[in-house]
Design a protein around this motif. Structure first.
Motif, PDB file in Angstrom:
ATOM      1  N   ARG A   1      18.088  25.756  -8.778  1.00 35.76           N
ATOM      2  CA  ARG A   1      16.240  25.126  -8.181  1.00 35.76           C
ATOM      3  C   ARG A   1      16.413  24.011  -7.168  1.00 35.76           C
ATOM      4  O   ARG A   1      15.785  23.857  -6.401  1.00 35.76           O
ATOM      5  CB  ARG A   1      15.113  24.939  -9.557  1.00 35.76           C
ATOM      6  CG  ARG A   1      13.871  25.495  -8.477  1.00 35.76           C
ATOM      7  CD  ARG A   1      12.856  25.828  -9.909  1.00 35.76           C
ATOM      8  NE  ARG A   1      12.692  24.686 -10.099  1.00 35.76           N
ATOM      9  CZ  ARG A   1      12.684  24.408 -11.304  1.00 35.76           C
ATOM     10  NH1 ARG A   1      12.804  25.148 -12.442  1.00 35.76           N
ATOM     11  NH2 ARG A   1      11.918  23.328 -11.678  1.00 35.76           N
ATOM     12  N   ARG A   2      16.737  22.605  -8.177  1.00 35.69           N
ATOM     13  CA  ARG A   2      16.298  21.293  -7.330  1.00 35.69           C
ATOM     14  C   ARG A   2      17.547  21.367  -6.337  1.00 35.69           C
ATOM     15  O   ARG A   2      17.240  21.342  -5.304  1.00 35.69           O
ATOM     16  CB  ARG A   2      16.963  20.570  -8.176  1.00 35.69           C
ATOM     17  CG  ARG A   2      16.000  20.054  -9.383  1.00 35.69           C
ATOM     18  CD  ARG A   2      17.106  18.794 -10.399  1.00 35.69           C
ATOM     19  NE  ARG A   2      15.774  18.509 -11.571  1.00 35.69           N
ATOM     20  CZ  ARG A   2      16.795  17.625 -12.314  1.00 35.69           C
ATOM     21  NH1 ARG A   2      18.040  17.506 -12.637  1.00 35.69           N
ATOM     22  NH2 ARG A   2      15.853  17.891 -13.459  1.00 35.69           N
ATOM     23  N   GLY A   3      18.434  22.254  -6.198  1.00 35.60           N
ATOM     24  CA  GLY A   3      19.507  22.397  -5.064  1.00 35.60           C
ATOM     25  C   GLY A   3      18.688  23.460  -3.689  1.00 35.60           C
ATOM     26  O   GLY A   3      19.130  22.359  -2.362  1.00 35.60           O
ATOM     27  N   GLN A   4      17.870  24.354  -4.410  1.00 40.00           N
ATOM     28  CA  GLN A   4      17.466  24.872  -3.358  1.00 40.00           C
ATOM     29  C   GLN A   4      15.837  24.045  -2.487  1.00 40.00           C
ATOM     30  O   GLN A   4      15.679  23.893  -1.320  1.00 40.00           O
ATOM     31  CB  GLN A   4      17.386  26.233  -3.936  1.00 40.00           C
ATOM     32  CG  GLN A   4      18.208  27.961  -4.168  1.00 40.00           C
ATOM     33  CD  GLN A   4      17.291  27.994  -4.979  1.00 40.00           C
ATOM     34  OE1 GLN A   4      16.160  28.310  -5.547  1.00 40.00           O
ATOM     35  NE2 GLN A   4      18.865  29.453  -4.920  1.00 40.00           N
ATOM     36  N   GLN A   5      15.708  23.435  -3.836  1.00 46.26           N
ATOM     37  CA  GLN A   5      14.194  22.644  -3.012  1.00 46.26           C
ATOM     38  C   GLN A   5      15.055  21.674  -2.484  1.00 46.26           C
ATOM     39  O   GLN A   5      14.194  21.971  -1.134  1.00 46.26           O
ATOM     40  CB  GLN A   5      13.718  22.062  -4.229  1.00 46.26           C
ATOM     41  CG  GLN A   5      12.660  22.971  -4.786  1.00 46.26           C
ATOM     42  CD  GLN A   5      12.192  22.437  -6.066  1.00 46.26           C
ATOM     43  OE1 GLN A   5      12.427  21.625  -6.366  1.00 46.26           O
ATOM     44  NE2 GLN A   5      11.052  23.394  -6.666  1.00 46.26           N
ATOM     45  N   LEU A   6      16.183  21.038  -2.225  1.00 47.07           N
ATOM     46  CA  LEU A   6      16.469  19.794  -1.059  1.00 47.07           C
ATOM     47  C   LEU A   6      16.656  20.575   0.555  1.00 47.07           C
ATOM     48  O   LEU A   6      17.340  19.928   1.363  1.00 47.07           O
ATOM     49  CB  LEU A   6      17.514  18.946  -1.716  1.00 47.07           C
ATOM     50  CG  LEU A   6      16.900  17.850  -3.064  1.00 47.07           C
ATOM     51  CD1 LEU A   6      17.875  17.339  -3.646  1.00 47.07           C
ATOM     52  CD2 LEU A   6      16.202  17.556  -2.617  1.00 47.07           C
ATOM     53  N   LEU A   7      17.754  21.733  -0.150  1.00 46.82           N
ATOM     54  CA  LEU A   7      18.371  22.401   0.635  1.00 46.82           C
ATOM     55  C   LEU A   7      16.527  23.474   2.364  1.00 46.82           C
ATOM     56  O   LEU A   7      17.212  23.070   3.379  1.00 46.82           O
ATOM     57  CB  LEU A   7      18.925  23.655   0.215  1.00 46.82           C
ATOM     58  CG  LEU A   7      19.180  24.518   1.758  1.00 46.82           C
ATOM     59  CD1 LEU A   7      20.648  23.964   2.808  1.00 46.82           C
ATOM     60  CD2 LEU A   7      20.436  25.905   1.049  1.00 46.82           C
ATOM     61  N   PHE A   8      15.846  23.335   0.930  1.00 51.29           N
ATOM     62  CA  PHE A   8      14.287  23.751   2.028  1.00 51.29           C
ATOM     63  C   PHE A   8      14.030  22.620   2.728  1.00 51.29           C
ATOM     64  O   PHE A   8      13.645  22.315   4.468  1.00 51.29           O
ATOM     65  CB  PHE A   8      13.184  24.004   1.154  1.00 51.29           C
ATOM     66  CG  PHE A   8      12.550  24.470   1.707  1.00 51.29           C
ATOM     67  CD1 PHE A   8      12.019  25.494   2.665  1.00 51.29           C
ATOM     68  CD2 PHE A   8      10.595  23.942   1.227  1.00 51.29           C
ATOM     69  CE1 PHE A   8      10.503  25.770   3.346  1.00 51.29           C
ATOM     70  CE2 PHE A   8      10.073  23.558   2.509  1.00 51.29           C
ATOM     71  CZ  PHE A   8       9.563  25.376   3.009  1.00 51.29           C
ATOM     72  N   ILE A   9      14.196  21.319   1.845  1.00 52.44           N
ATOM     73  CA  ILE A   9      13.906  20.069   2.872  1.00 52.44           C
ATOM     74  C   ILE A   9      14.263  20.461   4.453  1.00 52.44           C
ATOM     75  O   ILE A   9      13.891  19.477   5.576  1.00 52.44           O
ATOM     76  CB  ILE A   9      13.528  19.137   1.525  1.00 52.44           C
ATOM     77  CG1 ILE A   9      12.585  19.207   1.017  1.00 52.44           C
ATOM     78  CG2 ILE A   9      13.425  17.594   2.514  1.00 52.44           C
ATOM     79  CD1 ILE A   9      12.419  17.985  -0.236  1.00 52.44           C
ATOM     80  N   THR A  10      15.582  20.324   4.117  1.00 54.90           N
ATOM     81  CA  THR A  10      16.586  19.695   5.006  1.00 54.90           C
ATOM     82  C   THR A  10      15.845  20.679   5.686  1.00 54.90           C
ATOM     83  O   THR A  10      15.989  20.377   7.136  1.00 54.90           O
ATOM     84  CB  THR A  10      18.467  19.992   4.344  1.00 54.90           C
ATOM     85  OG1 THR A  10      18.278  18.912   3.420  1.00 54.90           O
ATOM     86  CG2 THR A  10      19.219  20.014   6.427  1.00 54.90           C
ATOM     87  N   LEU A  11      16.012  22.134   5.757  1.00 53.72           N
ATOM     88  CA  LEU A  11      15.924  23.009   6.687  1.00 53.72           C
ATOM     89  C   LEU A  11      14.439  22.797   7.356  1.00 53.72           C
ATOM     90  O   LEU A  11      14.256  22.638   9.105  1.00 53.72           O
ATOM     91  CB  LEU A  11      15.589  24.771   6.526  1.00 53.72           C
ATOM     92  CG  LEU A  11      17.772  24.898   5.318  1.00 53.72           C
ATOM     93  CD1 LEU A  11      17.031  26.556   5.263  1.00 53.72           C
ATOM     94  CD2 LEU A  11      18.037  24.818   7.343  1.00 53.72           C
ATOM     95  N   LEU A  12      13.251  22.335   6.924  1.00 51.92           N
ATOM     96  CA  LEU A  12      12.338  22.058   6.986  1.00 51.92           C
ATOM     97  C   LEU A  12      12.338  20.925   8.051  1.00 51.92           C
ATOM     98  O   LEU A  12      11.875  20.955   9.530  1.00 51.92           O
ATOM     99  CB  LEU A  12      10.562  21.639   5.699  1.00 51.92           C
ATOM    100  CG  LEU A  12      10.244  20.726   6.627  1.00 51.92           C
ATOM    101  CD1 LEU A  12       9.081  21.997   7.500  1.00 51.92           C
ATOM    102  CD2 LEU A  12       9.309  20.641   5.368  1.00 51.92           C
TER     103      LEU A  12
END
Length: 75
Positions: free
Chosen positions: A13-24
């Motif tokens: 879940r942490r990895g997914q959240q950090l990936l979301f921030i990168t995409l944002l």
């Protein structure tokens, strides 16, 4: 059924959240949004485009810092 432990699920879940921030961040600094702010206007003597990029960068840094701090408190 998932065979992952709760810790592994939290890490995923942490990895997914950090990936979301990168995409944002990538979306915020992509052409369509940059074009909206690319004009001769100034705010406090600072070009609007520069101000937008600076504020987007600050927002991503603050969001990442908040997320990482929250992650440490969950451990």
């Amino acid at each position: 059924m998932s065979s992952m432990s709760p810790q592994e699920q939290t890490e995923q879940r942490r990895g997914q959240q950090l990936l979301f921030i990168t995409l944002l961040f990538g979306i915020l600094l992509n052409f369509p949004l940059l074009a909206v702010f690319d004009h001769d206007g100034k705010v406090g003597g600072v070009p609007v485009l520069y101000l937008y990029v600076l504020l987007a960068w600050i927002a991503v840094v603050v969001l990442t810092g908040w997320l990482v701090t929250r992650m440490k408190h969950e451990e």
